[in-house]
Design a protein around this motif. Structure first.
Motif: not given
Length: 123
Positions: A90-97
């Protein structure tokens, strides 16, 4: 006992309270067994057999409790590991977003500047 609610029966369900109450119960049971041994109509060998059975039962219960505790501990560790991995995803997805938002915000600002440059000035 199916449907037995420790919290309701004891007024609390905390492990410390339950353990304390079980220790008290065990202690009083051991005293009662000692008193049975002293009764004149109970042969001493019978009293000793009761005490030995009780010791075996306590040992077996402690073993089962330890095994259950270890199983629960392992399950909690596995769940914690899974949640940690999920959190990282989720942290990776948030950073990408957030990177996408920043990129699109920049492109929008550039497009806005270009649009203003192409519009005829009002004089």
């Amino acid at each position: 006992m199916p449907g037995f609610d420790v919290d309701q029966a004891l007024g609390t369900g905390s492990p410390n309270t339950v353990i304390r109450m079980l220790d008290t119960w065990r202690g009083s049971l051991a005293q009662r067994l000692q008193e049975v041994i002293k009764l004149p109509d109970v042969p001493s060998k019978v009293g000793q057999a009761f005490a030995e059975v009780w010791c075996l039962a306590v040992t077996h219960a402690e073993t089962l409790a330890r095994e259950a505790f270890i199983e629960d501990q392992n399950a909690l560790f596995a769940e914690q590991t899974s949640l940690t991995q999920e959190r990282k995803l989720w942290e990776i997805a948030l950073a990408e977003a957030q990177a996408n938002v920043a990129e699109h915000t920049s492109k929008l600002a550039q497009a806005d500047v270009q649009l203003r440059e192409r519009q005829p000035e009002n004089t």
